[in-house]
Design a protein around this motif. Sequence first.
Motif, short mmCIF file in Angstrom:
data_model
loop_
_atom_site.label_atom_id
_atom_site.label_comp_id
_atom_site.label_asym_id
_atom_site.label_seq_id
_atom_site.Cartn_x
_atom_site.Cartn_y
_atom_site.Cartn_z
N HIS A 1 0.84 -1.20 0.00
CA HIS A 1 0.00 0.00 0.00
C HIS A 1 0.88 1.25 0.00
O HIS A 1 1.87 1.33 0.74
CB HIS A 1 -0.91 0.01 1.22
N PRO A 2 0.56 2.25 -0.83
CA PRO A 2 1.37 3.47 -0.91
C PRO A 2 1.57 4.17 0.44
O PRO A 2 2.65 4.71 0.71
CB PRO A 2 0.58 4.36 -1.88
N ARG A 3 0.55 4.15 1.29
CA ARG A 3 0.70 4.79 2.60
C ARG A 3 1.72 4.05 3.45
O ARG A 3 2.50 4.67 4.17
CB ARG A 3 -0.66 4.83 3.31
N LEU A 4 1.73 2.72 3.36
CA LEU A 4 2.73 1.95 4.09
C LEU A 4 4.12 2.25 3.56
O LEU A 4 5.07 2.44 4.34
CB LEU A 4 2.44 0.44 3.96
N GLN A 5 4.26 2.31 2.25
CA GLN A 5 5.57 2.60 1.66
C GLN A 5 6.06 3.99 2.09
O GLN A 5 7.26 4.18 2.31
CB GLN A 5 5.49 2.50 0.14
N ARG A 6 5.15 4.92 2.22
CA ARG A 6 5.53 6.26 2.70
C ARG A 6 6.01 6.18 4.14
O ARG A 6 7.00 6.81 4.51
CB ARG A 6 4.33 7.21 2.59
N CYS A 7 5.31 5.42 4.97
CA CYS A 7 5.72 5.26 6.36
C CYS A 7 7.11 4.62 6.45
O CYS A 7 7.94 5.06 7.27
CB CYS A 7 4.71 4.39 7.11
N LEU A 8 7.35 3.62 5.65
CA LEU A 8 8.65 2.95 5.67
C LEU A 8 9.77 3.90 5.24
O LEU A 8 10.88 3.85 5.78
CB LEU A 8 8.62 1.72 4.76
N ALA A 9 9.46 4.76 4.28
CA ALA A 9 10.46 5.73 3.82
C ALA A 9 10.76 6.77 4.90
O ALA A 9 11.88 7.26 5.00
CB ALA A 9 9.97 6.41 2.55
N LEU A 10 9.76 7.09 5.71
CA LEU A 10 9.94 8.10 6.76
C LEU A 10 10.54 7.51 8.03
O LEU A 10 11.13 8.24 8.83
CB LEU A 10 8.58 8.73 7.11
N SER A 11 10.39 6.22 8.24
CA SER A 11 10.82 5.61 9.48
C SER A 11 12.35 5.46 9.55
O SER A 11 12.97 5.03 8.58
CB SER A 11 10.19 4.22 9.65
N PRO A 12 12.95 5.76 10.71
CA PRO A 12 14.39 5.53 10.87
C PRO A 12 14.72 4.05 11.01
O PRO A 12 15.87 3.65 10.90
CB PRO A 12 14.72 6.30 12.15
N ALA A 13 13.69 3.22 11.29
CA ALA A 13 13.87 1.78 11.45
C ALA A 13 12.74 1.06 10.71
O ALA A 13 11.80 0.57 11.33
CB ALA A 13 13.89 1.39 12.93
N PRO A 14 12.80 1.01 9.38
CA PRO A 14 11.68 0.47 8.59
C PRO A 14 11.33 -0.98 8.90
O PRO A 14 10.16 -1.36 8.87
CB PRO A 14 12.15 0.64 7.14
N GLN A 15 12.32 -1.81 9.21
CA GLN A 15 12.02 -3.21 9.52
C GLN A 15 11.21 -3.32 10.81
O GLN A 15 10.25 -4.11 10.88
CB GLN A 15 13.32 -4.01 9.64
N GLU A 16 11.57 -2.53 11.80
CA GLU A 16 10.83 -2.54 13.05
C GLU A 16 9.43 -1.95 12.85
O GLU A 16 8.46 -2.43 13.45
CB GLU A 16 11.58 -1.75 14.13
N PHE A 17 9.35 -0.92 12.02
CA PHE A 17 8.03 -0.35 11.73
C PHE A 17 7.14 -1.39 11.08
O PHE A 17 5.96 -1.52 11.44
CB PHE A 17 8.16 0.87 10.81
N MET A 18 7.68 -2.14 10.12
CA MET A 18 6.90 -3.16 9.43
C MET A 18 6.39 -4.21 10.41
O MET A 18 5.21 -4.61 10.38
CB MET A 18 7.73 -3.83 8.33
N LYS A 19 7.24 -4.67 11.32
CA LYS A 19 6.83 -5.67 12.31
C LYS A 19 5.72 -5.13 13.21
O LYS A 19 4.76 -5.83 13.51
CB LYS A 19 8.04 -6.09 13.14
N GLU A 20 5.86 -3.88 13.63
CA GLU A 20 4.86 -3.27 14.49
C GLU A 20 3.52 -3.11 13.76
O GLU A 20 2.46 -3.37 14.32
CB GLU A 20 5.36 -1.91 14.99
N TYR A 21 3.60 -2.68 12.51
CA TYR A 21 2.40 -2.51 11.69
C TYR A 21 1.67 -3.83 11.49
O TYR A 21 0.45 -3.92 11.67
CB TYR A 21 2.80 -1.89 10.34
N LEU A 22 2.39 -4.89 11.17
CA LEU A 22 1.78 -6.20 10.97
C LEU A 22 1.20 -6.74 12.27
O LEU A 22 0.16 -7.40 12.28
CB LEU A 22 2.80 -7.18 10.39
N HIS A 23 1.89 -6.47 13.38
CA HIS A 23 1.38 -6.89 14.68
C HIS A 23 0.08 -6.17 15.00
O HIS A 23 -0.90 -6.80 15.44
CB HIS A 23 2.42 -6.60 15.77
N ASP A 24 0.04 -4.85 14.79
CA ASP A 24 -1.17 -4.08 15.08
C ASP A 24 -2.34 -4.53 14.20
O ASP A 24 -3.48 -4.61 14.67
CB ASP A 24 -0.90 -2.58 14.86
N LEU A 25 -2.04 -4.82 12.96
CA LEU A 25 -3.06 -5.29 12.03
C LEU A 25 -3.61 -6.65 12.48
O LEU A 25 -4.82 -6.89 12.47
CB LEU A 25 -2.46 -5.40 10.63
N SER A 26 -2.70 -7.52 12.90
CA SER A 26 -3.09 -8.85 13.39
C SER A 26 -3.94 -8.74 14.64
O SER A 26 -4.98 -9.41 14.77
CB SER A 26 -1.84 -9.69 13.70
#
Length: 207
Positions: free
Chosen positions: A94-119
Amino acid sequence: MKEMAVSSQETYLALARKEKNPVKKQVLLAQAERIAPDDLAVQKELLMLGDLYRRDGKNPDPRLIKCYLFHIFEHPESHDEQEQEHMAREIFDHPRLQRCLALSPAPQEFMKEYLHDLSDAYIEMFIRNERAHVPSLFGFVPPRRLVKFLSLPAADVIRNIFLCPFLAENEQSLLAGAFYRAFYQYVNGHTENLDEALGEEIRALIQ
């Protein structure tokens, strides 16, 4: 002027987090985004809100709920192949997720947190609150039986993540791991029934 702008952005964000009405929440977040378009916290709130603000009381389409994306793993038979592909790829592309990953200083951790919250949201909204999953007597279910009931659909989700042809292997492991950990927290670590339903082979694939 800069300090005032930051203050306004934080005010809108705080109000949005407290707001239960998704339409009003969207308006508040849009205001915060106008002031600070590169604020990661604002972008994440918009990401998790998804299209829920478009939901009409006359047409309460569950597809507008962000975490509903997991429904293709619990009930793949309810979605044709095109919809399965679209929903699976939205989780990661999703474009909004890709924007968040580009803004995050720790994109891998952001992705894990996002998937956890979604779950976590899916477990609460579509597994725990689905009456078919939890037969009860006068609305009461003993905690141990509740965990057993919830473990069956949770196992379906994880198994079908690994069967999804629209996810790469690393995406399957990452998503299954996030869902497993969210379920682990949801049931306070009592994953014995889930582990039994999954079996050793699938559990070994979880990242």
